[in-house]
Design an enzyme around this catalytic site. Sequence first.
Site, PDB file in Angstrom:
ATOM      1  N   VAL A  62     -11.051  -8.827   4.099  1.00  0.00           N
ATOM      2  CA  VAL A  62     -10.328  -7.572   3.892  1.00  0.00           C
ATOM      3  C   VAL A  62     -10.274  -6.786   5.196  1.00  0.00           C
ATOM      4  O   VAL A  62     -11.253  -6.757   5.945  1.00  0.00           O
ATOM      5  CB  VAL A  62     -11.059  -6.704   2.831  1.00  0.00           C
ATOM      6  CG1 VAL A  62     -10.359  -5.383   2.621  1.00  0.00           C
ATOM      7  CG2 VAL A  62     -11.202  -7.449   1.526  1.00  0.00           C
ATOM      8  N   CYS A  63      -9.139  -6.133   5.440  1.00  0.00           N
ATOM      9  CA  CYS A  63      -9.034  -5.185   6.558  1.00  0.00           C
ATOM     10  C   CYS A  63      -8.221  -3.988   6.071  1.00  0.00           C
ATOM     11  O   CYS A  63      -8.139  -3.746   4.871  1.00  0.00           O
ATOM     12  CB  CYS A  63      -8.423  -5.833   7.800  1.00  0.00           C
ATOM     13  SG  CYS A  63      -6.682  -6.249   7.642  1.00  0.00           S
ATOM     14  N   HIS A  64      -7.609  -3.261   6.971  1.00  0.00           N
ATOM     15  CA  HIS A  64      -6.848  -2.069   6.585  1.00  0.00           C
ATOM     16  C   HIS A  64      -5.532  -2.444   5.900  1.00  0.00           C
ATOM     17  O   HIS A  64      -5.229  -1.951   4.819  1.00  0.00           O
ATOM     18  CB  HIS A  64      -6.587  -1.181   7.809  1.00  0.00           C
ATOM     19  CG  HIS A  64      -5.827   0.061   7.497  1.00  0.00           C
ATOM     20  ND1 HIS A  64      -6.358   1.091   6.758  1.00  0.00           N
ATOM     21  CD2 HIS A  64      -4.562   0.432   7.803  1.00  0.00           C
ATOM     22  CE1 HIS A  64      -5.461   2.038   6.631  1.00  0.00           C
ATOM     23  NE2 HIS A  64      -4.353   1.666   7.254  1.00  0.00           N
ATOM     24  N   GLY A  66      -3.993  -5.986   6.440  1.00  0.00           N
ATOM     25  CA  GLY A  66      -3.803  -7.429   6.334  1.00  0.00           C
ATOM     26  C   GLY A  66      -3.686  -8.153   7.668  1.00  0.00           C
ATOM     27  O   GLY A  66      -3.791  -9.370   7.718  1.00  0.00           O
ATOM     28  N   MET A  90      -6.937  -2.710   2.513  1.00  0.00           N
ATOM     29  CA  MET A  90      -7.422  -1.529   1.801  1.00  0.00           C
ATOM     30  C   MET A  90      -6.281  -0.573   1.438  1.00  0.00           C
ATOM     31  O   MET A  90      -6.422   0.233   0.524  1.00  0.00           O
ATOM     32  CB  MET A  90      -8.488  -0.801   2.625  1.00  0.00           C
ATOM     33  CG  MET A  90      -9.806  -1.547   2.688  1.00  0.00           C
ATOM     34  SD  MET A  90     -10.578  -1.896   1.082  1.00  0.00           S
ATOM     35  CE  MET A  90     -11.120  -0.251   0.593  1.00  0.00           C
TER      36      MET A  90
END
Length: 98
Positions: A62-64, A66, A90
């Site tokens: 997971v990141c901000h 993708g 996220m």
Amino acid sequence: MKEITSNEVAVKLAEKENLHIIDVREADEVAQGKIPGSLNIPLGLLEFRMHELDKSVEYTIVCHSGGRSGMAIQMLESHGYKVVNMTGGMLAWEGAIE
């Protein structure tokens, strides 16, 4: 690249499925909230902390939004890890945060 939606992750967590989530955002981003139970390993440190991961386990990355998780996926896959990208990061997450 294998992908999963944020809604699918939320359902699996609600069903108490044993997910292994790695959040590759920076510490200041994670301080604003992360998926409960996720492990924070910033993308810049991932190469140096790979030894902490188990190659027999599938990790949801997971990141901000993708982008960074896609880079993390490429790196981890090239070293033999099983990984899946949470699409939308996220920004798409509507579940609980801690």
